[in-house]
Design a protein around this motif. Structure first.
Motif, PDB file in Angstrom:
ATOM      1  N   GLY A   1      32.260  42.829  26.417  1.00  0.00           N
ATOM      2  CA  GLY A   1      32.051  41.445  25.988  1.00  0.00           C
ATOM      3  C   GLY A   1      33.222  40.561  26.362  1.00  0.00           C
ATOM      4  O   GLY A   1      33.053  39.415  26.797  1.00  0.00           O
ATOM      5  N   ARG A   2      34.406  41.102  26.223  1.00  0.00           N
ATOM      6  CA  ARG A   2      35.615  40.355  26.578  1.00  0.00           C
ATOM      7  C   ARG A   2      35.698  40.127  28.086  1.00  0.00           C
ATOM      8  O   ARG A   2      36.089  39.059  28.545  1.00  0.00           O
ATOM      9  N   LEU A   3      35.319  41.159  28.859  1.00  0.00           N
ATOM     10  CA  LEU A   3      35.295  41.036  30.318  1.00  0.00           C
ATOM     11  C   LEU A   3      34.315  39.945  30.735  1.00  0.00           C
ATOM     12  O   LEU A   3      34.614  39.132  31.602  1.00  0.00           O
ATOM     13  N   MET A   4      33.155  39.912  30.104  1.00  0.00           N
ATOM     14  CA  MET A   4      32.161  38.877  30.422  1.00  0.00           C
ATOM     15  C   MET A   4      32.702  37.480  30.136  1.00  0.00           C
ATOM     16  O   MET A   4      32.472  36.558  30.909  1.00  0.00           O
ATOM     17  N   ASN A   5      33.416  37.341  29.031  1.00  0.00           N
ATOM     18  CA  ASN A   5      33.979  36.033  28.693  1.00  0.00           C
ATOM     19  C   ASN A   5      35.006  35.587  29.729  1.00  0.00           C
ATOM     20  O   ASN A   5      35.142  34.394  29.996  1.00  0.00           O
ATOM     21  N   ILE A   6      35.722  36.529  30.326  1.00  0.00           N
ATOM     22  CA  ILE A   6      36.715  36.173  31.329  1.00  0.00           C
ATOM     23  C   ILE A   6      36.044  35.851  32.660  1.00  0.00           C
ATOM     24  O   ILE A   6      36.468  34.951  33.377  1.00  0.00           O
ATOM     25  N   VAL A   7      34.968  36.570  32.989  1.00  0.00           N
ATOM     26  CA  VAL A   7      34.231  36.314  34.232  1.00  0.00           C
ATOM     27  C   VAL A   7      33.492  34.983  34.148  1.00  0.00           C
ATOM     28  O   VAL A   7      33.352  34.270  35.143  1.00  0.00           O
ATOM     29  N   MET A   8      33.035  34.627  32.939  1.00  0.00           N
ATOM     30  CA  MET A   8      32.197  33.442  32.744  1.00  0.00           C
ATOM     31  C   MET A   8      32.921  32.154  33.134  1.00  0.00           C
ATOM     32  O   MET A   8      34.082  31.952  32.814  1.00  0.00           O
ATOM     33  N   GLN A   9      32.199  31.293  33.840  1.00  0.00           N
ATOM     34  CA  GLN A   9      32.709  29.975  34.192  1.00  0.00           C
ATOM     35  C   GLN A   9      31.714  28.918  33.736  1.00  0.00           C
ATOM     36  O   GLN A   9      30.502  29.102  33.884  1.00  0.00           O
ATOM     37  N   ARG A  10      32.223  27.837  33.199  1.00  0.00           N
ATOM     38  CA  ARG A  10      31.418  26.700  32.755  1.00  0.00           C
ATOM     39  C   ARG A  10      30.326  27.092  31.765  1.00  0.00           C
ATOM     40  O   ARG A  10      29.244  26.518  31.766  1.00  0.00           O
ATOM     41  N   GLY A  11      30.565  28.108  30.939  1.00  0.00           N
ATOM     42  CA  GLY A  11      29.630  28.486  29.883  1.00  0.00           C
ATOM     43  C   GLY A  11      28.386  29.205  30.347  1.00  0.00           C
ATOM     44  O   GLY A  11      27.443  29.363  29.579  1.00  0.00           O
ATOM     45  N   LYS A  12      28.359  29.663  31.591  1.00  0.00           N
ATOM     46  CA  LYS A  12      27.162  30.325  32.125  1.00  0.00           C
ATOM     47  C   LYS A  12      27.223  31.818  31.804  1.00  0.00           C
ATOM     48  O   LYS A  12      27.584  32.646  32.637  1.00  0.00           O
ATOM     49  N   HIS A  13      26.799  32.135  30.585  1.00  0.00           N
ATOM     50  CA  HIS A  13      26.908  33.497  30.077  1.00  0.00           C
ATOM     51  C   HIS A  13      25.947  34.449  30.778  1.00  0.00           C
ATOM     52  O   HIS A  13      26.290  35.599  31.067  1.00  0.00           O
ATOM     53  N   SER A  14      24.742  33.993  31.080  1.00  0.00           N
ATOM     54  CA  SER A  14      23.760  34.879  31.706  1.00  0.00           C
ATOM     55  C   SER A  14      24.195  35.242  33.129  1.00  0.00           C
ATOM     56  O   SER A  14      23.971  36.372  33.582  1.00  0.00           O
ATOM     57  N   LEU A  15      24.836  34.324  33.828  1.00  0.00           N
ATOM     58  CA  LEU A  15      25.352  34.618  35.162  1.00  0.00           C
ATOM     59  C   LEU A  15      26.485  35.646  35.072  1.00  0.00           C
ATOM     60  O   LEU A  15      26.542  36.592  35.861  1.00  0.00           O
ATOM     61  N   ALA A  16      27.361  35.477  34.093  1.00  0.00           N
ATOM     62  CA  ALA A  16      28.449  36.435  33.892  1.00  0.00           C
ATOM     63  C   ALA A  16      27.890  37.814  33.563  1.00  0.00           C
ATOM     64  O   ALA A  16      28.398  38.830  34.048  1.00  0.00           O
ATOM     65  N   GLN A  17      26.832  37.856  32.766  1.00  0.00           N
ATOM     66  CA  GLN A  17      26.179  39.130  32.442  1.00  0.00           C
ATOM     67  C   GLN A  17      25.648  39.803  33.702  1.00  0.00           C
ATOM     68  O   GLN A  17      25.835  41.005  33.901  1.00  0.00           O
ATOM     69  N   ARG A  18      24.972  39.033  34.556  1.00  0.00           N
ATOM     70  CA  ARG A  18      24.422  39.599  35.790  1.00  0.00           C
ATOM     71  C   ARG A  18      25.527  40.145  36.682  1.00  0.00           C
ATOM     72  O   ARG A  18      25.382  41.215  37.282  1.00  0.00           O
ATOM     73  N   ILE A  19      26.641  39.419  36.767  1.00  0.00           N
ATOM     74  CA  ILE A  19      27.762  39.867  37.594  1.00  0.00           C
ATOM     75  C   ILE A  19      28.342  41.171  37.055  1.00  0.00           C
ATOM     76  O   ILE A  19      28.524  42.143  37.794  1.00  0.00           O
ATOM     77  N   VAL A  20      28.620  41.217  35.751  1.00  0.00           N
ATOM     78  CA  VAL A  20      29.259  42.395  35.154  1.00  0.00           C
ATOM     79  C   VAL A  20      28.328  43.600  35.203  1.00  0.00           C
ATOM     80  O   VAL A  20      28.733  44.696  35.605  1.00  0.00           O
ATOM     81  N   TYR A  21      27.069  43.418  34.814  1.00  0.00           N
ATOM     82  CA  TYR A  21      26.136  44.549  34.823  1.00  0.00           C
ATOM     83  C   TYR A  21      25.851  45.016  36.250  1.00  0.00           C
ATOM     84  O   TYR A  21      25.688  46.210  36.499  1.00  0.00           O
ATOM     85  N   GLY A  22      25.808  44.086  37.201  1.00  0.00           N
ATOM     86  CA  GLY A  22      25.645  44.464  38.607  1.00  0.00           C
ATOM     87  C   GLY A  22      26.832  45.274  39.104  1.00  0.00           C
ATOM     88  O   GLY A  22      26.676  46.258  39.843  1.00  0.00           O
ATOM     89  N   ALA A  23      28.031  44.861  38.700  1.00  0.00           N
ATOM     90  CA  ALA A  23      29.243  45.603  39.074  1.00  0.00           C
ATOM     91  C   ALA A  23      29.217  46.998  38.454  1.00  0.00           C
ATOM     92  O   ALA A  23      29.593  47.983  39.100  1.00  0.00           O
ATOM     93  N   PHE A  24      28.733  47.105  37.214  1.00  0.00           N
ATOM     94  CA  PHE A  24      28.649  48.405  36.545  1.00  0.00           C
ATOM     95  C   PHE A  24      27.680  49.332  37.270  1.00  0.00           C
ATOM     96  O   PHE A  24      27.949  50.524  37.420  1.00  0.00           O
ATOM     97  N   GLU A  25      26.554  48.786  37.727  1.00  0.00           N
ATOM     98  CA  GLU A  25      25.585  49.596  38.476  1.00  0.00           C
ATOM     99  C   GLU A  25      26.217  50.136  39.758  1.00  0.00           C
ATOM    100  O   GLU A  25      26.045  51.316  40.093  1.00  0.00           O
ATOM    101  N   GLN A  26      26.950  49.282  40.472  1.00  0.00           N
ATOM    102  CA  GLN A  26      27.599  49.714  41.708  1.00  0.00           C
ATOM    103  C   GLN A  26      28.677  50.757  41.431  1.00  0.00           C
ATOM    104  O   GLN A  26      28.853  51.705  42.188  1.00  0.00           O
ATOM    105  N   MET A  27      29.405  50.598  40.309  1.00  0.00           N
ATOM    106  CA  MET A  27      30.443  51.569  39.953  1.00  0.00           C
ATOM    107  C   MET A  27      29.824  52.923  39.636  1.00  0.00           C
ATOM    108  O   MET A  27      30.349  53.959  40.054  1.00  0.00           O
ATOM    109  N   GLU A  28      28.720  52.917  38.906  1.00  0.00           N
ATOM    110  CA  GLU A  28      28.056  54.178  38.567  1.00  0.00           C
ATOM    111  C   GLU A  28      27.503  54.855  39.816  1.00  0.00           C
ATOM    112  O   GLU A  28      27.498  56.083  39.902  1.00  0.00           O
ATOM    113  N   GLU A  29      27.015  54.050  40.786  1.00  0.00           N
ATOM    114  CA  GLU A  29      26.539  54.602  42.052  1.00  0.00           C
ATOM    115  C   GLU A  29      27.662  55.300  42.808  1.00  0.00           C
ATOM    116  O   GLU A  29      27.502  56.424  43.285  1.00  0.00           O
TER     117      GLU A  29
END
Length: 156
Positions: A24-52
């Motif tokens: 949650g803290r990582l998402m808040n740092i990635v987030m720009q201009r209050g776009k929480h759903s975009l930050a979620q997509r970025i972080v979860y996408g990065a997690f998928e690539q890391m697990e791969e």
């Protein structure tokens, strides 16, 4: 900084998918201009690539990467008798975690020409392995503190 009262610490909510406060803290740092759903997509996408790539659980990889990046010492400027000294100070746990996450995201953003989710995944994996820009930044900060330890008596 206010001289009247201490600032009230706001609670950081855990993320929806993993229930982790760190994510949650990582998402808040990635987030720009209050776009929480975009930050979620970025972080979860990065997690998928890391697990791969790594094969392990992404939250554990992130925790280890942050642990490898956390600084133990930092230098702060203190003005004493007309001279400014770089005084080494120990870093609190909360601040060291914040610095580590900020460095990881900052170095991921500085990777031009790659999508943010791929850059974030690469930076987290590099920090997990003990290399990359954020770990170099931590080592640089420790070297500065070590070089200025003669001024540690100015700590207050």
């Amino acid at each position: 900084m206010s001289r009247r009262r201490r600032a009230v610490r706001r609670e950081i909510h855990p993320d929806a998918k993993f229930g982790s406060r760190l994510v949650g803290r990582l998402m808040n740092i990635v987030m720009q201009r209050g776009k929480h759903s975009l930050a979620q997509r970025i972080v979860y996408g990065a997690f998928e690539q890391m697990e791969e790539k790594q094969g392990g659980h992404a939250v554990e990889i992130l925790e280890r990467a942050v642990e490898n990046t956390k600084p133990r010492l930092e230098v702060k400027s203190r003005r004493v008798g007309g001279a400014t000294y770089q005084v080494p100070l120990e870093v609190s746990g909360d601040r060291s975690e914040a610095l580590a996450l900020r460095w990881i995201v900052g170095f991921a953003k500085s990777r031009k020409g790659t999508p943010m989710r791929r850059a974030l995944a690469k930076e987290i994996l590099e920090a997990y392995e003990g290399e990359g820009g954020s770990v170099r930044r931590r080592d640089e900060m420790h070297r500065m503190a070590q070089a200025n330890k003669a001024f540690a008596h100015f700590r207050w």
